[in-house]
Design an enzyme around this catalytic site. Sequence first.
Site, PDB file in Angstrom:
ATOM      1  N   PRO A 121     -19.586  -9.528 -37.890  1.00 38.25           N
ATOM      2  CA  PRO A 121     -18.328  -9.327 -37.171  1.00 38.25           C
ATOM      3  C   PRO A 121     -17.356  -8.384 -37.889  1.00 38.25           C
ATOM      4  O   PRO A 121     -17.314  -8.353 -39.113  1.00 38.25           O
ATOM      5  CB  PRO A 121     -17.739 -10.733 -37.147  1.00 38.25           C
ATOM      6  N   ASP A 144     -23.368  -2.657 -29.082  1.00 35.81           N
ATOM      7  CA  ASP A 144     -22.376  -3.412 -28.302  1.00 35.81           C
ATOM      8  C   ASP A 144     -20.961  -3.106 -28.744  1.00 35.81           C
ATOM      9  O   ASP A 144     -20.743  -2.612 -29.835  1.00 35.81           O
ATOM     10  CB  ASP A 144     -22.590  -4.903 -28.574  1.00 35.81           C
ATOM     11  N   LYS A 166     -19.876  -0.621 -23.008  1.00 37.79           N
ATOM     12  CA  LYS A 166     -18.967  -0.127 -21.967  1.00 37.79           C
ATOM     13  C   LYS A 166     -19.488   1.191 -21.442  1.00 37.79           C
ATOM     14  O   LYS A 166     -19.953   2.017 -22.213  1.00 37.79           O
ATOM     15  CB  LYS A 166     -17.596   0.130 -22.569  1.00 37.79           C
ATOM     16  N   GLY A 197     -23.165  -7.529 -32.155  1.00 34.98           N
ATOM     17  CA  GLY A 197     -22.102  -8.110 -32.983  1.00 34.98           C
ATOM     18  C   GLY A 197     -22.522  -9.474 -33.519  1.00 34.98           C
ATOM     19  O   GLY A 197     -23.213 -10.234 -32.839  1.00 34.98           O
ATOM     20  N   GLY A 198     -22.127  -9.782 -34.750  1.00 34.25           N
ATOM     21  CA  GLY A 198     -22.419 -11.103 -35.315  1.00 34.25           C
ATOM     22  C   GLY A 198     -23.906 -11.318 -35.500  1.00 34.25           C
ATOM     23  O   GLY A 198     -24.617 -10.441 -35.989  1.00 34.25           O
ATOM     24  N   ASP A 199     -24.372 -12.479 -35.072  1.00 33.35           N
ATOM     25  CA  ASP A 199     -25.804 -12.794 -35.124  1.00 33.35           C
ATOM     26  C   ASP A 199     -26.381 -12.649 -33.717  1.00 33.35           C
ATOM     27  O   ASP A 199     -25.760 -13.088 -32.753  1.00 33.35           O
ATOM     28  CB  ASP A 199     -25.985 -14.233 -35.615  1.00 33.35           C
ATOM     29  N   VAL A 202     -26.585 -15.972 -31.619  1.00 36.45           N
ATOM     30  CA  VAL A 202     -25.433 -16.853 -31.374  1.00 36.45           C
ATOM     31  C   VAL A 202     -24.640 -16.262 -30.211  1.00 36.45           C
ATOM     32  O   VAL A 202     -23.936 -15.262 -30.375  1.00 36.45           O
ATOM     33  CB  VAL A 202     -24.537 -16.986 -32.630  1.00 36.45           C
ATOM     34  N   THR A 227     -22.697 -14.464 -38.669  1.00 34.73           N
ATOM     35  CA  THR A 227     -22.041 -14.819 -37.403  1.00 34.73           C
ATOM     36  C   THR A 227     -20.527 -14.993 -37.571  1.00 34.73           C
ATOM     37  O   THR A 227     -20.053 -15.503 -38.595  1.00 34.73           O
ATOM     38  CB  THR A 227     -22.647 -16.104 -36.792  1.00 34.73           C
ATOM     39  N   MET A 277     -15.322 -17.157 -27.846  1.00 32.11           N
ATOM     40  CA  MET A 277     -14.965 -16.784 -26.468  1.00 32.11           C
ATOM     41  C   MET A 277     -14.045 -17.843 -25.848  1.00 32.11           C
ATOM     42  O   MET A 277     -14.158 -18.162 -24.670  1.00 32.11           O
ATOM     43  CB  MET A 277     -16.225 -16.631 -25.603  1.00 32.11           C
ATOM     44  N   GLY A 306     -11.081 -10.866 -36.475  1.00 36.72           N
ATOM     45  CA  GLY A 306     -11.445 -11.221 -37.841  1.00 36.72           C
ATOM     46  C   GLY A 306     -12.153 -10.090 -38.569  1.00 36.72           C
ATOM     47  O   GLY A 306     -12.910  -9.329 -37.970  1.00 36.72           O
TER      48      GLY A 306
END
Length: 362
Positions: A121, A144, A166, A197-199, A202, A227, A277, A306
Site C-alpha cells: 500500500p 491498478d 481507470k 495494491g496491497g496483497d 486480500v 497488505t 473499503m 496510509g
Amino acid sequence: MDLDLDLTGRRALVVGSPAVARLAIARLLHSGATVFLTPPAPASESALAADPAVHMLAQPRTRAAWRELLSAVDLVILIELPRSVEATLRAAARDQRVWIVREAPAATAPIGHVTLVGAGPGDEGMLTLAGRAALRQADVVFFDRLAPQQHGRESAPGAEWVDVGKTPGHHAVPQDEIERRMVDAALSGRTVVRLKGGDPFVFGRGGEELAACRAAGVPVTVLSGVTSAIAVPAAAGIPVTHREVSRMFTVVSGHAPLSDDTVAHLVGLGGTIVVLMGVGTLPHLTAALARHGMPSDMPLAVIERGLTPGQRTTITTVGESTEITARLGVRSPAVLVIGEVVRLCADDDAALREVAALATGR
Ligand code: SAH
C-alpha cells in the site's frame, strides 16, 4: 543486474541475442548508459532486432580480441554464452578489471506467463524484492489505481504499462476484461505482471485472476504483497495484535454493509477489527456494533492514504466516529481499526487526536 549504479554516460556491453537481452537493454538505456550488444549469431540471423540505439558488435573469437573490446567498456551484462566462451570472456574481464554481472534471459517461450504481484500500500518501498524481480522480467504490466508504481517503472522501463484502474472516462476496466487481456497477452508469448495494491489475495480479486489463467492453461504465479490491513495501521503506530491487549484480528470488507449476524460474532470475538473499503458504511457498522453490545467508548482509528505523504490518522470512538469523520471529510482509501490496540497509537499522532477533539468542539 541488481545494482543501483548511476550508469549515465557509461558504456555497457550486453552479451546475448537481442530477444533474451531485450529487458536488460531497456533498463540500461533507461539509466543513461551507452549500450553495445554482442549476439552469439550475426545480428541479421537473429529473429528480433535490438533497439536502434544499441551498437551491434561481432562477438570476439579470442581472449585478446575480448580484451580489446572490454578495454572500451565499463560493465558487462552476461546473459547467454556457451560455457567455453564464457571462460575466455571472464579471463579477459579479469585482465581488464571490468565488472561482469550475470542476468537471466528474458522469456522466449511460445506461451508466456502471468505473475500476480502485490505492490503493497501507499509507498513504492512496500514492493517486495520478489515483486521487483518479476517486474524486471515483464513485457507488459497491468496495474491498478492503488498500486504504487514508481520503483516498478524504473525496474521495467521496457515493459508496456497498462492502467486498468481507470480509463480516460474514469471507469475501471471491468474485471472480466482485465482477465481477458492478461490471458491474451500471455498466450501471445508475453511475460505478464499483474500489479495489484496491497496483497493480491486480500479483497483484490486475485483469486479470480488466478482461476482465469488456470482455465486458459496459462502458467501463473502469485507473489504476496504487504497488505494495507496490517501495514496501514502500523504506519499510524497501531499494532493489530499486542500482548495482553488483543490476541486476534479480523479483517472485514466494508464494501457492503455487514449482516447483523456477522456483527454480533465480531463483537463476541473481542479482538481487533480491521475494516477495508469501510468509509461509506462506517455509520452502519458502528451503529450495529453498538446494538450488539460494543461499548460506545471503544477506540476507533481511521487512517486515510496510509504510507503516502498525505497520510492522516483520526482517533475517535465507536460512539463518535460518524460525526467526527463527517466533519473531517474522511475519504477513501482508508483503513478502520476498532479495538483496544488503537490506544497504542504512536505519540506522533497526539496532534491528530487533538484535531479530532477540536472537530467535535471539545
Ligand atoms: N489488496 C489490498 C486491498 C484492496 S481493497 C490490500 O491488501 O491492501 C481496497 C482498500 O484497501 C481500500 O478501500 C482501503 O480500505 C485499503 N487501502 C489500500 N491502500 C490503502 C492506503 N494506502 N491507505 C489506506 N487504505 C488503503
